[in-house]
Design a protein around this motif. Structure first.
Motif, PDB file in Angstrom:
ATOM      1  N   PHE A  42       0.776  -0.650  -0.468  1.00 29.82           N
ATOM      2  CA  PHE A  42      -0.193  -0.130  -0.145  1.00 29.82           C
ATOM      3  C   PHE A  42       1.053   1.434  -0.067  1.00 29.82           C
ATOM      4  CE2 PHE A  42      -4.554  -1.134   1.380  1.00 29.82           C
ATOM      5  CZ  PHE A  42      -4.889  -0.297   0.730  1.00 29.82           C
ATOM      6  N   ALA A  45       2.109   2.178  -3.431  1.00 29.56           N
ATOM      7  CA  ALA A  45       1.666   2.576  -4.238  1.00 29.56           C
ATOM      8  C   ALA A  45       1.322   4.143  -4.078  1.00 29.56           C
ATOM      9  CB  ALA A  45      -0.219   1.256  -4.065  1.00 29.56           C
ATOM     10  N   ASP A  67       0.895  10.506  -1.979  1.00 28.86           N
ATOM     11  CA  ASP A  67      -0.031  10.460  -2.209  1.00 28.86           C
ATOM     12  C   ASP A  67      -0.102   9.933  -0.376  1.00 28.86           C
ATOM     13  OD1 ASP A  67      -2.914   9.416  -2.222  1.00 28.86           O
ATOM     14  OD2 ASP A  67      -2.986   7.900  -3.890  1.00 28.86           O
ATOM     15  N   LEU A  69      -3.152   9.591   0.885  1.00 28.60           N
ATOM     16  CA  LEU A  69      -4.128   9.173   1.176  1.00 28.60           C
ATOM     17  C   LEU A  69      -3.677   6.989   1.503  1.00 28.60           C
ATOM     18  CD1 LEU A  69      -7.316   7.788   1.903  1.00 28.60           C
ATOM     19  CD2 LEU A  69      -7.868   7.495  -0.387  1.00 28.60           C
ATOM     20  N   PRO A  70      -2.809   6.199   0.837  1.00 28.68           N
ATOM     21  CA  PRO A  70      -2.069   5.282   1.023  1.00 28.68           C
ATOM     22  C   PRO A  70      -1.487   4.784   2.479  1.00 28.68           C
ATOM     23  CG  PRO A  70      -1.933   5.863  -1.159  1.00 28.68           C
ATOM     24  CD  PRO A  70      -1.733   6.618  -0.628  1.00 28.68           C
ATOM     25  N   LEU A  73      -5.039   4.602   4.716  1.00 29.66           N
ATOM     26  CA  LEU A  73      -5.477   2.828   4.921  1.00 29.66           C
ATOM     27  C   LEU A  73      -4.529   2.268   5.733  1.00 29.66           C
ATOM     28  CD1 LEU A  73      -6.374   2.953   1.058  1.00 29.66           C
ATOM     29  CD2 LEU A  73      -7.696   3.638   3.225  1.00 29.66           C
TER      30      LEU A  73
END
Lengths: 112, 502
Positions: A42, A45, A67, A69-70, A73
């Protein structure tokens, strides 16, 4: 591509431990390895080479950013992994109290 | 905005219950029973309200958390498929919790049980309403972790062993789902189901597409105990407290397995029989293996609970075959079987526990003639068996009829014949139990047994009424619940239009 494949290989190492090890504690370690592999996947990614942290500063908007967001998460999935590991260890302790062993070959009172 | 605000309550209320129960139970232990049952009644009301709300013409309700628009914010989607799943969840949980009030007399730690049960319920409702893939994973894990703990709740050696075994299998499934979520995020840079479905549709059927789909389906197959991933199921179902077994067999496998799978296959990956025939043939093949293996394993069991557990494997195979047939009637049949099997299996596991409670054994050869001494339990079990075996006019009959019709409509005659044939196997093993346990031979004395307390009988009667109503009133159920849900699946990428348009 290489880091992603490395994550898959790490995942398979964990799966190997879960499926083929006989000691309950080693099975739990296998789960931790699998969880690390997925979390790493993740994080990769969202990774971008030579990018900045996605923070808005006085200087202005950051254009080239990682990014975020990962990472959020991964934090969630780490918390889930913590809960499952804790529950597994608790079960392992209670199983040891009853059977006096961690060997799954000897923990076989059930038929199916 | 106001009308949609009931959607997050489906998760918030049981979570609140899980928070309140430990606090209030310090004052009086009965609060656990009271709060747990109040929550389940309230949620059942919400589920019915949602169904009525949808039947007035809206295709679905989209709730945007915090007012953030999709695909940036988290969306909760309540379409007709969700309505079906939420309805059966709360319909089975309500009698299961009524049953729990007396079941827990043998245990200490009543509030721990209810707290875990509330978490399980929150997770199940959450899976149904979540509109993005990562939230779906989180809710799957919430319900799964609660269910692992509940399976091992009795803390006897066998129960701990079954709990650990179930947990190992379930967590491998959970991690497979998470890996697939990561893969899909890496590809599409979004988590919102609607947004992701459009992105995947634009990308075409590449190797990556099938790899991600395969990974996530392995996860769901483990959760719904398809052969060859079924080995945890009989042990977990036998070890869990009976109301938990009813929820695991009746609802958990449907929500976390069937619902999540169908949502992903039809609405996220946008597959249909015409675009991917090979994939749907594979679903039929896996379903058939489960039907055959589950049926054959069940027929030799002397333990009536283990028999029911293997029968679950077989019935889940029917559901998968229905989806695999892939035409309208096949999917309608599969969804109707989801509804029928949830109520029926819940009823059967609860009445099996009622028998075990009075007779103290799970062996069908050592009891007999219970029809005289425990009439309510006996008739609940018999009516449930008739529905499961597919005897008209019960719900199970119409569900299997629809699946067979679907197979005929797609010119898969051999499949129709096999499905009908194995339905008689189901009848066979259920008749074995009925014949030995309830009717009993004239030569043997009926086993002395006492009828269970009224609360348990009330739970059984509620489920009997539900099962019979689903059978006799199958036309309204089909019109209001099942067919809209099937249309939501067949809409495929219309799901995305609902989320972005609403």
């Amino acid at each position: 591509m290489v880091p992603f494949l490395a994550c898959i290989v790490l995942f398979l190492f964990g799966l190997y431990a879960v499926l083929l090890k006989r000691n309950i504690i080693k099975i739990i370690i296998g789960f931790s390895i699998m969880e690390y592999a997925v979390n790493l996947f993740f994080a990769f990614a969202g990774f971008k080479r030579e990018a900045l942290a996605p923070i808005i500063t006085d200087v202005g908007m950051v254009r080239n950013f990682v990014d975020p967001l990962p990472q959020a998460l991964v934090l969630t999935s780490i918390v889930i992994a913590l809960a499952t590991t804790a529950l597994m260890l608790a079960l392992a302790m209670r199983i040891y109290e009853k059977y006096k062993t961690f060997d799954i070959a000897e923990i076989r009172r059930l038929k199916g | 905005m106001l009308e949609s605000s009931f959607v997050p309550l489906l998760v918030a209320i049981p979570l609140l219950g899980a928070f309140v129960i430990p606090l209030l139970s310090k004052l009086w232990e009965g609060f656990a029973d009271l709060v747990g049952n109040l929550v389940s009644v309230f949620l059942l009301g919400l589920a019915v309200y949602g169904l009525v709300h949808l039947s007035t013409g809206a295709t679905g309700i989209v709730y945007k958390m915090g007012g953030w628009l999709p695909p940036i914010g988290i969306t909760l989607v309540y379409d007709s498929l969700t309505a079906l799943v939420v309805l059966i969840t709360n319909l089975v949980v309500f009698p299961a919790l009524l049953f729990s009030t007396r079941y827990l007399d043998q245990y200490t730690g009543r509030w721990k049980y209810y707290t875990l049960f509330m978490l399980l319920l929150a997770g199940l409702n959450g899976v149904a309403i979540s509109g993005d893939l990562f939230n779906m994973f989180v809710f799957i894990e919430i319900s799964a972790v609660a269910s692992y703990a509940l399976v091992a709740f009795g803390t006897r050696a066998e129960e701990l062993e079954a709990g650990f075994k179930y947990m190992v299998m379930g967590e491998v499934g959970g991690l497979a789902i998470l890996l697939s979520v990561a893969l899909l995020y890496a590809k599409t840079s979004t988590l919102n189901l609607a947004d992701m479905s459009q992105s995947l549709a634009a990308g075409g059927h590449t190797t990556f597409f099938w790899f991600a789909l395969g990974t996530i389906l392995v996860g769901f197959a483990i959760k719904m105990a398809m052969v060859p991933f079924h080995s945890w199921l009989p042990d977990a179902y036998l070890s869990a407290p009976a109301p938990v077994t009813a929820v695991l067999a009746g609802v958990f496998s449907k929500v976390v397995g069937v619902y999540a799978m169908s949502r992903v296959v039809f609405n996220l990956f946008g597959l249909s029989r015409t675009t991917a025939p090979a994939f749907f043939d594979m679903l039929v093949a896996f379903g058939l293996v489960s039907i055959v293996a589950g049926g054959l394993l069940a027929i030799n069991q002397r333990n009536y609970k283990r028999l029911l557990a293997y029968s679950s494997v077989s019935q889940m195979g029917y559901i998968l075959v229905g989806f695999g047939i892939g035409n309208y009637w096949g999917v309608v049949g599969a969804l109707f079987l989801v509804v029928a099997h949830a109520a029926t299996k819940g009823l059967l596991f609860l009445s099996a526990r009622s028998i075990e409670r009075s007779t103290g054994t799970r062996d069908i050869d050592s009891i007999g003639g219970l029809e005289k001494s425990m009439p309510v339990t006996a008739w609940s079990y018999i009516l449930g068996s008739m529905s499961l075996a597919g005897i008209p006019p019960f719900a199970g009959f119409f569900a299997k009829l629809l699946i067979v019709l679907g197979a005929v409509a797609s010119r898969m005659y051999w499949l129709a014949i096999l499905a009908a044939l194995f339905s008689t196997v189901t009848l066979g093993y259920l008749m074995k139990v009925i014949g030995k346990v309830f009717v009993g031979r004239k030569s043997t004395e009926p086993t002395p047994a006492q009828e269970s307390p009224p609360m348990i009988l009330l739970a059984l009667v509620i489920l009997v009424v539900v099962v019979v109503l689903f059978g006799i009133g199958f036309q309204p159920v089909l019109d209001w619940v099942v067919q809209p849900a099937a249309e939501a699946l067949f809409g495929g990428l219309a799901y995305a239009r609902l989320v972005f348009g609403g």
